[in-house]
Write a protein that holds these residues in place. Sequence first.
Motif, short mmCIF file in Angstrom:
data_model
loop_
_atom_site.label_atom_id
_atom_site.label_comp_id
_atom_site.label_asym_id
_atom_site.label_seq_id
_atom_site.Cartn_x
_atom_site.Cartn_y
_atom_site.Cartn_z
N CYS A 1 0.85 -1.19 0.00
CA CYS A 1 0.00 0.00 0.00
C CYS A 1 0.88 1.24 0.00
O CYS A 1 1.90 1.29 0.68
CB CYS A 1 -0.90 0.01 1.23
SG CYS A 1 -2.08 -1.32 1.26
N ARG A 2 0.49 2.23 -0.77
CA ARG A 2 1.22 3.49 -0.79
C ARG A 2 0.38 4.56 -0.10
O ARG A 2 -0.83 4.56 -0.19
CB ARG A 2 1.51 3.90 -2.22
CG ARG A 2 2.54 3.02 -2.88
CD ARG A 2 3.21 3.63 -4.09
NE ARG A 2 3.49 5.04 -4.09
CZ ARG A 2 4.62 5.59 -3.63
NH1 ARG A 2 5.54 4.85 -3.10
NH2 ARG A 2 4.80 6.89 -3.69
N PRO B 1 -1.09 8.29 0.43
CA PRO B 1 -1.50 9.34 -0.52
C PRO B 1 -0.36 10.35 -0.71
O PRO B 1 0.43 10.57 0.20
CB PRO B 1 -2.70 9.99 0.14
CG PRO B 1 -3.16 9.03 1.18
CD PRO B 1 -1.99 8.20 1.56
N ALA B 2 -0.29 10.92 -1.87
CA ALA B 2 0.79 11.86 -2.18
C ALA B 2 0.77 13.05 -1.22
O ALA B 2 1.83 13.55 -0.82
CB ALA B 2 0.67 12.34 -3.63
N SER B 3 -0.42 13.51 -0.84
CA SER B 3 -0.49 14.66 0.07
C SER B 3 0.08 14.30 1.43
O SER B 3 0.77 15.11 2.06
CB SER B 3 -1.93 15.13 0.20
OG SER B 3 -2.73 14.10 0.76
N GLU C 1 2.37 11.98 2.06
CA GLU C 1 3.81 11.82 1.90
C GLU C 1 4.50 13.18 1.87
O GLU C 1 5.54 13.39 2.51
CB GLU C 1 4.11 11.05 0.61
CG GLU C 1 5.57 10.74 0.41
CD GLU C 1 5.81 9.94 -0.86
OE1 GLU C 1 6.98 9.62 -1.11
OE2 GLU C 1 4.85 9.64 -1.58
#
Length: 162
Positions: A26-27, A29-31, A33
């Motif tokens: 699982c990654r 969310p860009a925000s 990170e």
Amino acid sequence: MNSRTRTLEEQLEHLTHATLRQLPPCRAPASLEARVLREIAARAAEPRRAAGIQRWPLAARLALMVGCVLCIPLAWVLALSLRMQLTYTLMATGVIHVLHGMRGVGGALLLLAELAAHLAQRVPGVWLFGGLLATGALYAALGALGYLALRSAAPHSKVHSV
């Protein structure tokens, strides 16, 4: 638990782990990170004095500890000196007699507190809870009656409604 149940549970556990390992990671969310990386950079850029005592050099922490330990006898001497000066001032002004009278009041309050604690231990919890509910209901009823009395006494006044 018998051996057959144990082996079934072990097989189920093995299958579950195998299935979970096959899932893609699982990654975040860009925000999230970006916010985490920004916070890490901001904390790294902080000056050392704002970072907290855990990041101080060992010598500085030891010096602070020695300074605190050396302040203890100084504080003790100052407290004794202040106590003597305060006692002399209270005796010179005659206030000491008032304080001795208050000591009796303090003793009476302590006895009342002990009595209340003793009674609270002896009274069943259900009774205390019921008394609390009854007191709350009575308080709410009296508040409502007061409000109604105020509204009926002055129907055209500018009393704000709740």
